[in-house]
Design a protein around this motif. Sequence first.
Motif, PDB file in Angstrom:
ATOM      1  N   ASP A  36       0.725  -1.341  -0.154  1.00 13.15           N
ATOM      2  CA  ASP A  36      -0.061  -0.090   0.034  1.00 13.15           C
ATOM      3  C   ASP A  36       0.810   1.358  -0.152  1.00 13.15           C
ATOM      4  O   ASP A  36       0.352   2.307  -0.347  1.00 13.15           O
ATOM      5  CB  ASP A  36      -1.025  -0.135   1.258  1.00 13.15           C
ATOM      6  CG  ASP A  36      -2.021  -1.109   1.043  1.00 13.15           C
ATOM      7  OD1 ASP A  36      -2.349  -1.505  -0.048  1.00 13.15           O
ATOM      8  OD2 ASP A  36      -2.060  -1.867   2.229  1.00 13.15           O
ATOM      9  N   ILE A  37       2.211   1.137   0.748  1.00 11.97           N
ATOM     10  CA  ILE A  37       2.826   2.353   0.638  1.00 11.97           C
ATOM     11  C   ILE A  37       4.524   1.817   0.627  1.00 11.97           C
ATOM     12  O   ILE A  37       4.821   0.996   1.590  1.00 11.97           O
ATOM     13  CB  ILE A  37       2.717   3.454   2.001  1.00 11.97           C
ATOM     14  CG1 ILE A  37       3.619   4.418   1.813  1.00 11.97           C
ATOM     15  CG2 ILE A  37       2.567   2.459   3.175  1.00 11.97           C
ATOM     16  CD1 ILE A  37       3.112   5.457   3.300  1.00 11.97           C
ATOM     17  N   GLN A  42       7.583   4.866   4.092  1.00 13.79           N
ATOM     18  CA  GLN A  42       7.124   4.875   5.417  1.00 13.79           C
ATOM     19  C   GLN A  42       8.142   4.948   6.455  1.00 13.79           C
ATOM     20  O   GLN A  42       7.744   5.626   7.346  1.00 13.79           O
ATOM     21  CB  GLN A  42       6.933   3.103   5.500  1.00 13.79           C
ATOM     22  CG  GLN A  42       5.531   2.522   4.823  1.00 13.79           C
ATOM     23  CD  GLN A  42       5.640   1.127   5.365  1.00 13.79           C
ATOM     24  OE1 GLN A  42       5.164   0.858   6.551  1.00 13.79           O
ATOM     25  NE2 GLN A  42       5.418   0.215   4.344  1.00 13.79           N
ATOM     26  N   ILE A 216      -0.005   5.715  -3.191  1.00  9.14           N
ATOM     27  CA  ILE A 216      -0.317   5.328  -1.781  1.00  9.14           C
ATOM     28  C   ILE A 216      -1.707   4.929  -1.577  1.00  9.14           C
ATOM     29  O   ILE A 216      -2.633   5.698  -2.058  1.00  9.14           O
ATOM     30  CB  ILE A 216       0.028   6.432  -0.791  1.00  9.14           C
ATOM     31  CG1 ILE A 216       1.471   7.089  -1.166  1.00  9.14           C
ATOM     32  CG2 ILE A 216      -0.355   6.040   0.562  1.00  9.14           C
ATOM     33  CD1 ILE A 216       1.622   8.291  -0.301  1.00  9.14           C
ATOM     34  N   ARG A 217      -1.819   3.820  -0.841  1.00  6.78           N
ATOM     35  CA  ARG A 217      -3.209   3.367  -0.476  1.00  6.78           C
ATOM     36  C   ARG A 217      -3.424   3.534   0.918  1.00  6.78           C
ATOM     37  O   ARG A 217      -2.823   2.821   1.707  1.00  6.78           O
ATOM     38  CB  ARG A 217      -3.907   2.021  -1.258  1.00  6.78           C
ATOM     39  CG  ARG A 217      -3.645   2.029  -2.726  1.00  6.78           C
ATOM     40  CD  ARG A 217      -4.241   0.504  -3.092  1.00  6.78           C
ATOM     41  NE  ARG A 217      -3.353  -0.547  -2.638  1.00  6.78           N
ATOM     42  CZ  ARG A 217      -3.527  -1.838  -2.726  1.00  6.78           C
ATOM     43  NH1 ARG A 217      -4.715  -2.232  -3.097  1.00  6.78           N
ATOM     44  NH2 ARG A 217      -2.816  -2.763  -2.032  1.00  6.78           N
ATOM     45  N   TRP A 218      -4.243   4.613   1.219  1.00  5.63           N
ATOM     46  CA  TRP A 218      -4.532   4.541   2.893  1.00  5.63           C
ATOM     47  C   TRP A 218      -5.585   3.930   3.173  1.00  5.63           C
ATOM     48  O   TRP A 218      -6.674   4.121   3.572  1.00  5.63           O
ATOM     49  CB  TRP A 218      -4.784   6.130   3.111  1.00  5.63           C
ATOM     50  CG  TRP A 218      -3.655   7.104   2.838  1.00  5.63           C
ATOM     51  CD1 TRP A 218      -3.708   8.169   1.630  1.00  5.63           C
ATOM     52  CD2 TRP A 218      -2.491   7.196   3.284  1.00  5.63           C
ATOM     53  NE1 TRP A 218      -2.679   8.760   1.852  1.00  5.63           N
ATOM     54  CE2 TRP A 218      -1.848   8.200   2.762  1.00  5.63           C
ATOM     55  CE3 TRP A 218      -1.803   6.734   4.382  1.00  5.63           C
ATOM     56  CZ2 TRP A 218      -0.411   8.775   2.964  1.00  5.63           C
ATOM     57  CZ3 TRP A 218      -0.420   6.903   4.772  1.00  5.63           C
ATOM     58  CH2 TRP A 218       0.139   7.824   4.131  1.00  5.63           C
ATOM     59  N   THR A 219      -5.052   2.542   3.539  1.00  2.00           N
ATOM     60  CA  THR A 219      -5.873   1.485   4.051  1.00  2.00           C
ATOM     61  C   THR A 219      -5.633   1.368   5.510  1.00  2.00           C
ATOM     62  O   THR A 219      -4.800   2.219   5.928  1.00  2.00           O
ATOM     63  CB  THR A 219      -5.342   0.108   3.246  1.00  2.00           C
ATOM     64  OG1 THR A 219      -4.056   0.166   3.693  1.00  2.00           O
ATOM     65  CG2 THR A 219      -5.707   0.016   1.893  1.00  2.00           C
ATOM     66  N   SER A 222      -1.927   0.375   6.176  1.00  2.00           N
ATOM     67  CA  SER A 222      -0.985   1.256   5.770  1.00  2.00           C
ATOM     68  C   SER A 222      -0.748   2.387   7.000  1.00  2.00           C
ATOM     69  O   SER A 222       0.279   3.084   7.322  1.00  2.00           O
ATOM     70  CB  SER A 222      -0.975   1.885   4.628  1.00  2.00           C
ATOM     71  OG  SER A 222      -2.322   2.528   4.292  1.00  2.00           O
ATOM     72  N   VAL A 223      -1.960   2.792   7.271  1.00  2.00           N
ATOM     73  CA  VAL A 223      -2.155   3.869   8.398  1.00  2.00           C
ATOM     74  C   VAL A 223      -1.615   3.438   9.668  1.00  2.00           C
ATOM     75  O   VAL A 223      -1.135   4.131  10.243  1.00  2.00           O
ATOM     76  CB  VAL A 223      -3.763   4.581   8.457  1.00  2.00           C
ATOM     77  CG1 VAL A 223      -3.654   5.383   9.601  1.00  2.00           C
ATOM     78  CG2 VAL A 223      -3.927   5.069   6.961  1.00  2.00           C
TER      79      VAL A 223
END
Length: 311
Positions: A36-37, A42, A216-219, A222-223
């Motif tokens: 996701d990132i 990160q 970026i996928r703010w899943t 990932s968050v």
Amino acid sequence: MSAMRKDADVFLFQLMLLLCAIWGFQQVAIKLAAADIAPLLQVALRSGIAALLVGALILWQRGWQGWLGCTWRGGLLAGVLFALEFFFIALGLQYTSASHIAVFLYTAPIFSALGLHLLLPHERLYRLQWLGIALCFAGIAVAFGVGLQWTTMDRYVLLGDAFGLLAGAAWGATTVVVRGSRLSEAPPTLTLFYQLGVSFALLLGYAAVTDQLGPIRWTAISVSSVLFQGVVVSFLSYLTWYWLLRRYLASNMAVFSFMTPMFGVTFGVLILGEPLSLNFVAGALLVVLGIVLVSNHAWVGKRLSAWLALR
């Protein structure tokens, strides 16, 4: 007069168990969110988040007053090395497992001991420490599978392991810079801020230049990974470590800290399903034993003397 520091007790063991589990999980967290990132982004964001929190704490405590003028050179160098450490971690995780990175990263005391031995007369290595260094490098050779026939996939793993070892070397060099400069006398929060702030700028800049800022996928994963690394690992756990150093003997804490690579390997296997080869397990055990001898030679020597006296 400095305050007397205590021997290990149940509270220290419990808190160190928690800290080691947190530190052992950080490479797994990066790997979990890698889809996701990007790992490099990160580690850049974690440094930025923690730098803001530590900076606010320094301003509140006025921990910077009287120190900036005499520490900024060492602080910048420590920050560059800190950035290199996490650059190699992020790069290594693209090729090898989190379990491998967790072990090779903790070779840092070997490199710091060698550096301090060369630079500071009062940091000369003892026989047990030289034995530990020999065991550690023998373990690295075994874990790397020296003499085995490698497939193309195995060569990628070996490359990632090498990056993990370089991360450990960068961490060890950071310790040498801190010990050999005015940073050794400065508030630990200021040293931590230098490391986090400089690494954030360098890693984010590199990510931008190499087009690793997206997508970026703010899943939820990932968050959670970025917040865990920035708030829990780089801010809360590091400050807890410094707080413990002011209350307990550093040698006792160092012994407990070697649970970290074991947690890292365990989490990698259980959560990511990473395989463990026999040569890596054998090599990892030699590496950890070597690190214990280098970092805690006095403690080990006392225990050996007591054991021999009972024979």
